[in-house]
Write a protein that holds these residues in place. Structure first.
Motif, PDB file in Angstrom:
ATOM      1  N   LYS A   1       0.833  -1.213   0.000  1.00 18.90           N
ATOM      2  CA  LYS A   1       0.000   0.000   0.000  1.00 18.90           C
ATOM      3  C   LYS A   1       0.862   1.255   0.000  1.00 18.90           C
ATOM      4  O   LYS A   1       0.595   2.219  -0.730  1.00 18.90           O
ATOM      5  CB  LYS A   1      -0.933   0.003   1.216  1.00 18.90           C
ATOM      6  CG  LYS A   1      -2.112  -0.928   1.095  1.00 18.90           C
ATOM      7  CD  LYS A   1      -2.899  -1.025   2.397  1.00 18.90           C
ATOM      8  CE  LYS A   1      -3.567   0.264   2.786  1.00 18.90           C
ATOM      9  NZ  LYS A   1      -4.449   0.075   3.974  1.00 18.90           N
ATOM     10  N   LEU A   2       1.911   1.243   0.828  1.00 17.29           N
ATOM     11  CA  LEU A   2       2.770   2.415   0.920  1.00 17.29           C
ATOM     12  C   LEU A   2       3.502   2.652  -0.393  1.00 17.29           C
ATOM     13  O   LEU A   2       3.597   3.795  -0.866  1.00 17.29           O
ATOM     14  CB  LEU A   2       3.768   2.244   2.065  1.00 17.29           C
ATOM     15  CG  LEU A   2       4.735   3.417   2.274  1.00 17.29           C
ATOM     16  CD1 LEU A   2       3.974   4.706   2.580  1.00 17.29           C
ATOM     17  CD2 LEU A   2       5.729   3.103   3.396  1.00 17.29           C
ATOM     18  N   ALA A   3       4.024   1.589  -0.991  1.00 16.10           N
ATOM     19  CA  ALA A   3       4.739   1.741  -2.261  1.00 16.10           C
ATOM     20  C   ALA A   3       3.830   2.337  -3.325  1.00 16.10           C
ATOM     21  O   ALA A   3       4.230   3.224  -4.093  1.00 16.10           O
ATOM     22  CB  ALA A   3       5.286   0.384  -2.718  1.00 16.10           C
ATOM     23  N   ARG A   4       2.605   1.849  -3.397  1.00 15.78           N
ATOM     24  CA  ARG A   4       1.654   2.371  -4.385  1.00 15.78           C
ATOM     25  C   ARG A   4       1.293   3.822  -4.104  1.00 15.78           C
ATOM     26  O   ARG A   4       1.160   4.638  -5.022  1.00 15.78           O
ATOM     27  CB  ARG A   4       0.406   1.484  -4.388  1.00 15.78           C
ATOM     28  CG  ARG A   4       0.661   0.125  -5.030  1.00 15.78           C
ATOM     29  CD  ARG A   4      -0.470  -0.850  -4.807  1.00 15.78           C
ATOM     30  NE  ARG A   4      -0.279  -2.047  -5.638  1.00 15.78           N
ATOM     31  CZ  ARG A   4      -0.568  -3.276  -5.269  1.00 15.78           C
ATOM     32  NH1 ARG A   4      -1.056  -3.504  -4.050  1.00 15.78           N
ATOM     33  NH2 ARG A   4      -0.371  -4.294  -6.090  1.00 15.78           N
ATOM     34  N   LYS A   5       1.156   4.143  -2.832  1.00 18.83           N
ATOM     35  CA  LYS A   5       0.821   5.520  -2.440  1.00 18.83           C
ATOM     36  C   LYS A   5       1.964   6.474  -2.794  1.00 18.83           C
ATOM     37  O   LYS A   5       1.740   7.568  -3.328  1.00 18.83           O
ATOM     38  CB  LYS A   5       0.524   5.558  -0.939  1.00 18.83           C
ATOM     39  CG  LYS A   5       0.151   6.929  -0.367  1.00 18.83           C
ATOM     40  CD  LYS A   5      -0.160   6.796   1.125  1.00 18.83           C
ATOM     41  CE  LYS A   5      -0.375   8.160   1.774  1.00 18.83           C
ATOM     42  NZ  LYS A   5      -1.604   8.823   1.302  1.00 18.83           N
ATOM     43  N   VAL A   6       3.195   6.052  -2.525  1.00 15.48           N
ATOM     44  CA  VAL A   6       4.358   6.901  -2.779  1.00 15.48           C
ATOM     45  C   VAL A   6       4.554   7.121  -4.279  1.00 15.48           C
ATOM     46  O   VAL A   6       4.796   8.253  -4.734  1.00 15.48           O
ATOM     47  CB  VAL A   6       5.630   6.280  -2.164  1.00 15.48           C
ATOM     48  CG1 VAL A   6       6.884   6.983  -2.670  1.00 15.48           C
ATOM     49  CG2 VAL A   6       5.569   6.359  -0.637  1.00 15.48           C
ATOM     50  N   LYS A   7       4.454   6.053  -5.062  1.00 17.59           N
ATOM     51  CA  LYS A   7       4.760   6.131  -6.492  1.00 17.59           C
ATOM     52  C   LYS A   7       3.553   6.458  -7.362  1.00 17.59           C
ATOM     53  O   LYS A   7       3.711   6.824  -8.540  1.00 17.59           O
ATOM     54  CB  LYS A   7       5.403   4.830  -6.974  1.00 17.59           C
ATOM     55  CG  LYS A   7       6.791   4.574  -6.403  1.00 17.59           C
ATOM     56  CD  LYS A   7       7.761   5.676  -6.810  1.00 17.59           C
ATOM     57  CE  LYS A   7       9.168   5.413  -6.310  1.00 17.59           C
ATOM     58  NZ  LYS A   7      10.089   6.545  -6.633  1.00 17.59           N
ATOM     59  N   GLY A   8       2.361   6.319  -6.818  1.00 15.49           N
ATOM     60  CA  GLY A   8       1.179   6.598  -7.617  1.00 15.49           C
ATOM     61  C   GLY A   8       0.953   5.592  -8.730  1.00 15.49           C
ATOM     62  O   GLY A   8       0.345   5.910  -9.762  1.00 15.49           O
ATOM     63  N   ARG A   9       1.437   4.377  -8.549  1.00  8.14           N
ATOM     64  CA  ARG A   9       1.267   3.310  -9.524  1.00  8.14           C
ATOM     65  C   ARG A   9       0.775   2.068  -8.798  1.00  8.14           C
ATOM     66  O   ARG A   9       1.038   1.905  -7.605  1.00  8.14           O
ATOM     67  CB  ARG A   9       2.584   2.982 -10.234  1.00  8.14           C
ATOM     68  CG  ARG A   9       3.350   4.175 -10.765  1.00  8.14           C
ATOM     69  CD  ARG A   9       4.700   3.739 -11.361  1.00  8.14           C
ATOM     70  NE  ARG A   9       5.637   4.857 -11.311  1.00  8.14           N
ATOM     71  CZ  ARG A   9       6.887   4.783 -10.874  1.00  8.14           C
ATOM     72  NH1 ARG A   9       7.368   3.610 -10.469  1.00  8.14           N
ATOM     73  NH2 ARG A   9       7.653   5.843 -10.852  1.00  8.14           N
ATOM     74  N   GLU A  10       0.068   1.183  -9.531  1.00 10.70           N
ATOM     75  CA  GLU A  10      -0.496   0.030  -8.839  1.00 10.70           C
ATOM     76  C   GLU A  10       0.288  -1.261  -9.018  1.00 10.70           C
ATOM     77  O   GLU A  10       0.167  -2.191  -8.235  1.00 10.70           O
ATOM     78  CB  GLU A  10      -1.947  -0.207  -9.283  1.00 10.70           C
ATOM     79  CG  GLU A  10      -2.131  -0.850 -10.650  1.00 10.70           C
ATOM     80  CD  GLU A  10      -2.019   0.130 -11.800  1.00 10.70           C
ATOM     81  OE1 GLU A  10      -2.148  -0.296 -12.962  1.00 10.70           O
ATOM     82  OE2 GLU A  10      -1.786   1.332 -11.543  1.00 10.70           O
ATOM     83  N   SER A  11       1.118  -1.365 -10.047  1.00  5.50           N
ATOM     84  CA  SER A  11       1.782  -2.626 -10.371  1.00  5.50           C
ATOM     85  C   SER A  11       2.944  -2.930  -9.423  1.00  5.50           C
ATOM     86  O   SER A  11       3.728  -2.038  -9.081  1.00  5.50           O
ATOM     87  CB  SER A  11       2.295  -2.578 -11.816  1.00  5.50           C
ATOM     88  OG  SER A  11       2.979  -3.775 -12.148  1.00  5.50           O
ATOM     89  N   ILE A  12       3.040  -4.196  -9.003  1.00  5.01           N
ATOM     90  CA  ILE A  12       4.143  -4.684  -8.159  1.00  5.01           C
ATOM     91  C   ILE A  12       4.775  -5.888  -8.851  1.00  5.01           C
ATOM     92  O   ILE A  12       4.074  -6.793  -9.320  1.00  5.01           O
ATOM     93  CB  ILE A  12       3.652  -5.119  -6.762  1.00  5.01           C
ATOM     94  CG1 ILE A  12       2.899  -3.993  -6.053  1.00  5.01           C
ATOM     95  CG2 ILE A  12       4.832  -5.618  -5.919  1.00  5.01           C
ATOM     96  CD1 ILE A  12       3.758  -2.836  -5.591  1.00  5.01           C
ATOM     97  N   VAL A  13       6.078  -5.914  -8.919  1.00  3.18           N
ATOM     98  CA  VAL A  13       6.790  -7.066  -9.469  1.00  3.18           C
ATOM     99  C   VAL A  13       7.250  -7.964  -8.327  1.00  3.18           C
ATOM    100  O   VAL A  13       7.805  -7.486  -7.327  1.00  3.18           O
ATOM    101  CB  VAL A  13       7.994  -6.613 -10.322  1.00  3.18           C
ATOM    102  CG1 VAL A  13       8.942  -7.777 -10.591  1.00  3.18           C
ATOM    103  CG2 VAL A  13       7.508  -6.021 -11.649  1.00  3.18           C
ATOM    104  N   SER A  14       6.996  -9.264  -8.491  1.00  2.00           N
ATOM    105  CA  SER A  14       7.485 -10.262  -7.541  1.00  2.00           C
ATOM    106  C   SER A  14       8.269 -11.309  -8.329  1.00  2.00           C
ATOM    107  O   SER A  14       8.565 -11.100  -9.508  1.00  2.00           O
ATOM    108  CB  SER A  14       6.309 -10.900  -6.793  1.00  2.00           C
ATOM    109  OG  SER A  14       5.399 -11.482  -7.715  1.00  2.00           O
ATOM    110  N   PHE A  15       8.589 -12.441  -7.697  1.00  2.00           N
ATOM    111  CA  PHE A  15       9.443 -13.422  -8.358  1.00  2.00           C
ATOM    112  C   PHE A  15       8.851 -14.820  -8.315  1.00  2.00           C
ATOM    113  O   PHE A  15       8.054 -15.157  -7.430  1.00  2.00           O
ATOM    114  CB  PHE A  15      10.847 -13.400  -7.744  1.00  2.00           C
ATOM    115  CG  PHE A  15      11.596 -12.138  -8.064  1.00  2.00           C
ATOM    116  CD1 PHE A  15      12.261 -11.993  -9.266  1.00  2.00           C
ATOM    117  CD2 PHE A  15      11.584 -11.074  -7.173  1.00  2.00           C
ATOM    118  CE1 PHE A  15      12.916 -10.814  -9.589  1.00  2.00           C
ATOM    119  CE2 PHE A  15      12.242  -9.886  -7.476  1.00  2.00           C
ATOM    120  CZ  PHE A  15      12.902  -9.763  -8.692  1.00  2.00           C
ATOM    121  N   THR A  16       9.247 -15.627  -9.269  1.00  2.00           N
ATOM    122  CA  THR A  16       8.811 -17.017  -9.331  1.00  2.00           C
ATOM    123  C   THR A  16       9.103 -17.717  -8.000  1.00  2.00           C
ATOM    124  O   THR A  16      10.144 -17.524  -7.386  1.00  2.00           O
ATOM    125  CB  THR A  16       9.553 -17.756 -10.456  1.00  2.00           C
ATOM    126  OG1 THR A  16      10.968 -17.500 -10.324  1.00  2.00           O
ATOM    127  CG2 THR A  16       9.091 -17.278 -11.818  1.00  2.00           C
TER     128      THR A  16
END
Length: 423
Positions: free
Chosen positions: A125-140
């Motif tokens: 939530k914080l990352a999206r709020k700070v950057k104003g973007r919704e996409s998150i990259v994770s890993f296999t």
């Protein structure tokens, strides 16, 4: 060991079918101390599970227990939401002086709720709020929790399917060595970021485990983590390290990313931060990211003051003297590695690989069902171990950091026998 049939009727008739660990260990546990658990009939088990990494200092650690009992006996606050309390102040001061300052880490501390997935949800939530973007990259093969936001960045198909709805705004990328070294690190990821026709929405953040515990004990190389950190900085993405299971000394250093020499933007911590198995989690982040409005992320049980008390006691007892705990963990890890080498040499045709860091190790077999059989036989012989990996194909060793060399040898001998007897 002769095990009588325990009375499991109330669990089987009343408790939900969702229960899992108890199926592999069909007995009724009654008490525990250090690295030993005992069932109602007095049978003793050596614990190489440690509450899935929540009991780094063992069961009912006497130093932590004394601090907790003293606090409760003086009617210390048990439930405090996010009110200021003496227990919270003591924890914050100890955490700052013992953990953050010596490592030159600038983090603000957030108490998002009592569980690891709470910490991950707040980080996303914080990352999206700070950057104003919704996409998150994770890993296999990642695992970040069972709530919807955390599941969206988790790789395991079985766990994802339990959501019952589409899991969106998460994009998986290959974890370190996913292609067995045949593909340049982050070649695909960076190409997608720079190609305006790739269809990849600009991510707000990347979330990663330095060692994937539930994913099969997949260990990221320090150079891979450094390259990821540099990529995030180049591409204006925040780097989130999920240190819920691998933090608090599990890999050696207090934080698992220390070896790589990186400073993530956000770090999630839970499991052994309370030291005693009491629910507690933290979301740590750089000060410039602290743009929360008061109450924007809250929770009824984020002020678990008994957990603050045991967390403070754990920091002062095991981390205040510098690197002693880290060196001990590394030494115990070398002891495990030597035993796994011997098991591998003895079962060369059957063992696919062993891998790990500190006091988290995995043993993978070519026969994917073998790990479950080994864990079952180990239980019959008085050793608690679990499996991990997308197909439960890896035997996972997760003993307490306080385990003695003699206890470690005892458990490793049982493991070797269990492998030998399940061919």
């Amino acid at each position: 060991m002769t095990i009588t049939q325990p009375d499991l009727s109330v669990f089987e008739t009343l408790e939900s079918e969702v229960r899992s660990y108890c199926r592999g260990w069909p007995t009724v546990f009654d008490r525990a101390r250090g690295s030993r658990m005992y069932d109602e009939d007095g049978h003793e088990y050596l614990d190489f599970f440690a509450g899935a990494g929540s009991l780094n200092y063992g069961h009912n650690n006497p130093v932590l227990k004394r601090a907790l009992i003293d606090y409760l006996e003086r009617d210390g606050v048990t439930h405090g939401l996010d009110m200021s309390t003496s227990a919270k102040r003591a924890f914050l001061e100890s955490f700052q002086n013992i953990v953050l300052r010596p490592r030159d880490l600038p983090y603000k501390v957030m108490f998002p709720g009592p569980t690891g997935t709470n910490a991950v949800e707040s980080a996303l939530k914080l990352a999206r709020k700070v950057k104003g973007r919704e996409s998150i990259v994770s890993f296999t093969n990642a695992f970040h929790g069972m709530s919807l936001g955390s599941l969206a960045v988790t790789g395991n198909a079985f766990k994802r399917a339990g959501a019952g709805i589409p899991l969106v705004h998460g994009t998986p990328m290959p974890f370190d060595n996913y292609f067995d070294g045949t593909v340049e690190d982050f070649l695909w990821f960076e190409r997608l970021l720079e190609d305006q026709g790739s269809g990849l929405n600009k991510p707000a953040a990347v979330i990663v485990e330095t060692v994937q515990g539930e994913g099969g004990i997949n260990v990221a190389r320090p150079e891979w983590l450094r390259a990821l950190s540099e990529l995030c900085e180049r591409q204006d993405m925040l780097l989130i390290v999920d240190d819920i299971q691998m933090g608090c000394g599990r890999t050696g250093a207090f934080f698992s990313f220390e070896e790589a020499g990186i400073t993530p933007d956000i770090v999630t911590v839970s499991k052994s931060i309370s030291g005693y198995g009491l629910p507690m989690s933290l979301c740590l982040f750089k000060p410039e990211l602290d743009i929360w409005e008061p109450g924007e992320h809250n929770g009824t049980f984020r002020g678990n003051n008994p957990a603050f008390v045991t967390a403070t006691a754990a920091l002062e007892a095991y981390w205040a003297d510098g690197s002693a705990m880290e060196k001990q963990t590394q030494g115990r890890g070398e002891q495990i590695e030597q035993a796994l080498i011997s098991i591998t040499e003895e079962n060369l045709a059957d063992v696919k690989e062993y891998r790990g860091r500190g006091l988290v190790w995995g043993l993978e077999f070519h026969d994917k069902d073998r790990a479950g059989r080994v864990a079952h036989r180990a239980f019959e012989l008085g050793l608690l171990i679990e499996t991990s990996g997308p197909e439960s194909e890896v035997v996972k060793l997760l003993p307490a950091l306080t385990i003695t060399p003699e206890e470690l040898d005892e458990g490793l001998s049982v493991l070797a026998r269990s492998v030998r007897e399940t061919i």
